[in-house]
Design a protein around this motif. Structure first.
Motif, short mmCIF file in Angstrom:
data_model
loop_
_atom_site.label_atom_id
_atom_site.label_comp_id
_atom_site.label_asym_id
_atom_site.label_seq_id
_atom_site.Cartn_x
_atom_site.Cartn_y
_atom_site.Cartn_z
N ILE A 1 50.64 40.56 53.10
CA ILE A 1 49.30 39.91 52.88
C ILE A 1 48.67 40.62 51.64
CG2 ILE A 1 47.06 39.58 53.76
CD1 ILE A 1 48.31 39.21 56.41
N ASN A 2 48.70 41.98 51.58
CA ASN A 2 47.98 42.76 50.29
C ASN A 2 48.75 42.18 49.08
OD1 ASN A 2 46.11 43.73 52.10
ND2 ASN A 2 47.19 45.75 52.33
N ALA A 3 50.17 42.22 49.11
CA ALA A 3 50.80 41.86 48.03
C ALA A 3 50.36 40.29 47.39
CB ALA A 3 52.28 41.84 48.22
N LEU A 4 50.10 39.46 48.35
CA LEU A 4 49.72 38.07 47.96
C LEU A 4 48.54 38.12 47.56
CD1 LEU A 4 51.34 36.07 51.13
CD2 LEU A 4 52.04 36.04 49.05
N LEU A 5 47.59 38.69 48.12
CA LEU A 5 46.25 38.82 47.67
C LEU A 5 46.08 39.58 46.41
CD1 LEU A 5 44.28 40.11 51.01
CD2 LEU A 5 44.37 37.77 49.77
N LEU A 6 46.88 40.40 46.12
CA LEU A 6 47.01 41.16 44.72
C LEU A 6 47.52 39.96 43.69
CD1 LEU A 6 46.72 43.94 43.04
CD2 LEU A 6 48.91 44.10 43.41
N LYS A 7 48.57 39.29 44.02
CA LYS A 7 49.09 38.22 43.11
C LYS A 7 48.00 37.32 42.85
CE LYS A 7 52.83 36.00 41.38
NZ LYS A 7 52.98 36.34 40.08
N LEU A 8 47.27 36.80 43.97
CA LEU A 8 46.15 35.97 43.68
C LEU A 8 45.23 36.55 42.94
CD1 LEU A 8 45.21 33.16 44.78
CD2 LEU A 8 44.14 34.23 46.84
N ALA A 9 44.78 37.55 42.98
CA ALA A 9 43.69 38.12 42.28
C ALA A 9 44.13 37.99 40.56
CB ALA A 9 43.32 39.67 42.58
N SER A 10 45.50 38.28 40.48
CA SER A 10 45.90 38.30 38.90
C SER A 10 45.94 36.86 38.35
CB SER A 10 47.39 38.87 38.96
OG SER A 10 48.31 37.87 39.53
N MET A 11 46.10 35.86 38.97
CA MET A 11 46.02 34.60 38.97
C MET A 11 44.40 34.20 38.12
SD MET A 11 47.94 32.44 41.61
CE MET A 11 49.76 32.96 41.99
N PHE A 12 43.57 34.81 38.70
CA PHE A 12 42.27 34.72 38.43
C PHE A 12 41.67 35.57 37.29
CE2 PHE A 12 42.01 32.88 42.81
CZ PHE A 12 41.73 31.83 42.50
N THR A 13 42.54 36.52 36.79
CA THR A 13 42.01 37.58 35.87
C THR A 13 42.60 37.38 34.64
OG1 THR A 13 41.38 38.69 37.71
CG2 THR A 13 41.42 39.90 35.77
N PRO A 14 42.09 37.22 33.54
CA PRO A 14 43.00 37.19 32.21
C PRO A 14 42.77 38.73 31.91
CG PRO A 14 40.68 36.45 31.99
CD PRO A 14 40.75 36.52 33.25
N GLY A 15 44.28 39.08 31.47
CA GLY A 15 44.37 40.41 30.83
C GLY A 15 45.10 41.42 32.17
N PHE A 16 45.30 40.64 33.24
CA PHE A 16 45.94 41.34 34.37
C PHE A 16 46.75 40.34 34.87
CE2 PHE A 16 45.51 41.93 39.29
CZ PHE A 16 46.25 42.88 39.27
N LYS A 17 48.12 40.54 35.15
CA LYS A 17 49.16 39.88 35.43
C LYS A 17 50.04 40.67 36.33
CE LYS A 17 47.85 36.29 33.20
NZ LYS A 17 46.74 35.61 33.81
N VAL A 18 50.59 40.01 37.36
CA VAL A 18 51.40 40.41 38.32
C VAL A 18 52.98 39.62 38.40
CG1 VAL A 18 52.30 41.08 40.55
CG2 VAL A 18 49.78 41.56 39.68
N HIS A 19 53.96 39.91 37.71
CA HIS A 19 55.16 39.13 37.75
C HIS A 19 56.16 39.44 38.76
CE1 HIS A 19 53.83 38.08 33.48
NE2 HIS A 19 53.45 39.59 33.25
N GLY A 20 55.99 38.63 39.65
CA GLY A 20 57.22 38.66 40.86
C GLY A 20 56.58 39.23 42.21
N PHE A 21 56.90 38.61 43.23
CA PHE A 21 56.50 39.12 44.60
C PHE A 21 56.80 40.80 44.69
CE2 PHE A 21 57.13 40.13 48.93
CZ PHE A 21 55.90 39.83 49.53
N LEU A 22 58.12 41.26 44.30
CA LEU A 22 58.36 42.60 44.62
C LEU A 22 57.46 43.50 43.84
CD1 LEU A 22 60.34 44.71 45.89
CD2 LEU A 22 61.74 44.59 43.82
N ALA A 23 56.88 43.19 42.45
CA ALA A 23 55.80 43.93 41.86
C ALA A 23 54.61 43.98 42.53
CB ALA A 23 55.90 43.44 40.30
N ALA A 24 54.23 42.84 42.99
CA ALA A 24 53.04 42.72 43.80
C ALA A 24 53.17 43.81 45.02
CB ALA A 24 52.54 41.41 44.33
#
Length: 113
Positions: free
Chosen positions: A71-94
Protein backbone atom coordinates in the motif's frame (compact mmCIF):
# COMPACT_ATOMS: atom_id res chain seq x y z
CA UNK A 1 4.67 24.42 16.68
CA UNK A 2 5.08 25.96 13.23
CA UNK A 3 8.86 25.65 13.47
CA UNK A 4 8.52 21.95 14.31
CA UNK A 5 6.28 21.44 11.26
CA UNK A 6 8.72 23.23 8.95
CA UNK A 7 11.74 21.33 10.28
CA UNK A 8 9.85 18.05 9.95
CA UNK A 9 8.97 18.93 6.35
CA UNK A 10 12.62 19.78 5.58
CA UNK A 11 13.81 16.52 7.16
CA UNK A 12 11.28 14.51 5.13
CA UNK A 13 12.34 16.29 1.93
CA UNK A 14 16.00 15.56 2.71
CA UNK A 15 15.13 11.90 3.26
CA UNK A 16 13.29 11.77 -0.08
CA UNK A 17 16.23 13.41 -1.85
CA UNK A 18 18.65 10.87 -0.31
CA UNK A 19 16.36 7.99 -1.31
CA UNK A 20 16.36 9.28 -4.88
CA UNK A 21 20.17 9.20 -4.86
CA UNK A 22 20.30 5.64 -3.50
CA UNK A 23 17.38 3.77 -5.09
CA UNK A 24 17.53 3.33 -8.86
CA UNK A 25 14.18 4.13 -10.43
CA UNK A 26 13.37 7.06 -8.15
CA UNK A 27 14.22 10.46 -9.59
CA UNK A 28 14.04 13.86 -7.90
CA UNK A 29 15.38 16.74 -10.00
CA UNK A 30 16.46 18.83 -7.02
CA UNK A 31 15.75 19.77 -3.45
CA UNK A 32 12.89 22.19 -4.31
CA UNK A 33 11.18 19.32 -6.14
CA UNK A 34 11.77 17.13 -3.08
CA UNK A 35 9.98 19.75 -0.95
CA UNK A 36 6.99 19.74 -3.29
CA UNK A 37 6.99 15.95 -3.54
CA UNK A 38 7.06 15.62 0.24
CA UNK A 39 3.98 17.83 0.51
CA UNK A 40 2.18 15.80 -2.17
CA UNK A 41 3.14 12.52 -0.47
CA UNK A 42 1.70 13.85 2.79
CA UNK A 43 -1.55 14.86 1.09
CA UNK A 44 -1.89 11.51 -0.70
CA UNK A 45 -1.13 9.61 2.52
CA UNK A 46 -3.67 11.68 4.46
CA UNK A 47 -6.49 11.41 1.93
CA UNK A 48 -6.20 8.21 -0.08
CA UNK A 49 -4.07 6.23 2.40
CA UNK A 50 -6.76 5.61 5.02
CA UNK A 51 -9.25 4.51 2.34
CA UNK A 52 -6.81 2.01 0.84
CA UNK A 53 -5.82 0.71 4.26
CA UNK A 54 -9.47 0.24 5.23
CA UNK A 55 -10.32 -1.59 2.01
CA UNK A 56 -7.21 -3.76 2.22
CA UNK A 57 -7.63 -4.62 5.90
CA UNK A 58 -8.35 -8.32 5.24
CA UNK A 59 -5.11 -8.65 3.25
CA UNK A 60 -3.18 -6.67 5.85
CA UNK A 61 -4.56 -8.97 8.55
CA UNK A 62 -3.78 -12.16 6.63
CA UNK A 63 -0.22 -11.06 5.86
CA UNK A 64 0.38 -9.82 9.42
CA UNK A 65 0.83 -6.27 8.19
CA UNK A 66 3.22 -6.96 5.32
CA UNK A 67 0.64 -5.82 2.77
CA UNK A 68 1.06 -2.32 4.20
CA UNK A 69 4.40 -2.23 2.35
CA UNK A 70 2.50 -2.72 -0.92
CA UNK A 71 0.00 0.00 0.00
CA UNK A 72 2.80 2.44 0.87
CA UNK A 73 4.52 1.66 -2.43
CA UNK A 74 1.29 2.33 -4.33
CA UNK A 75 0.82 5.63 -2.48
CA UNK A 76 4.40 6.69 -3.30
CA UNK A 77 3.87 5.82 -6.96
CA UNK A 78 0.57 7.70 -6.96
CA UNK A 79 2.18 10.78 -5.42
CA UNK A 80 4.85 10.74 -8.14
CA UNK A 81 2.13 10.90 -10.79
CA UNK A 82 0.97 14.26 -9.43
CA UNK A 83 4.41 15.80 -8.92
CA UNK A 84 6.57 17.20 -11.70
CA UNK A 85 10.23 16.67 -10.92
CA UNK A 86 9.55 13.49 -8.92
CA UNK A 87 9.21 10.17 -10.71
CA UNK A 88 9.05 6.56 -9.58
CA UNK A 89 9.79 4.09 -12.37
CA UNK A 90 8.36 0.68 -11.58
CA UNK A 91 6.77 -1.07 -8.65
CA UNK A 92 10.01 -2.50 -7.25
CA UNK A 93 11.52 0.98 -7.05
CA UNK A 94 8.35 2.17 -5.29
CA UNK A 95 8.48 -0.75 -2.85
CA UNK A 96 12.16 -0.32 -2.00
CA UNK A 97 11.83 3.46 -2.01
CA UNK A 98 8.90 3.51 0.40
CA UNK A 99 10.67 1.12 2.77
CA UNK A 100 13.95 3.07 2.74
CA UNK A 101 12.09 6.39 2.92
CA UNK A 102 10.19 5.30 6.01
CA UNK A 103 13.32 4.08 7.78
CA UNK A 104 15.46 7.06 6.77
CA UNK A 105 12.81 9.62 7.73
CA UNK A 106 12.43 7.96 11.12
CA UNK A 107 16.18 7.96 11.75
CA UNK A 108 16.62 11.57 10.61
CA UNK A 109 13.71 12.78 12.76
CA UNK A 110 15.18 10.93 15.74
CA UNK A 111 18.52 12.67 15.18
CA UNK A 112 16.99 16.13 14.67
CA UNK A 113 14.36 15.98 17.42
Amino acid sequence: MLAHLIVSWLVSALALWIVAQVIPGIVVRGFPDALIATAVIAIVNATIGPILKFLAFPLVFLTLGLFLLVINALLLKLASMFTPGFKVHGFLAALLGSLVLTILTSVLRHVVF
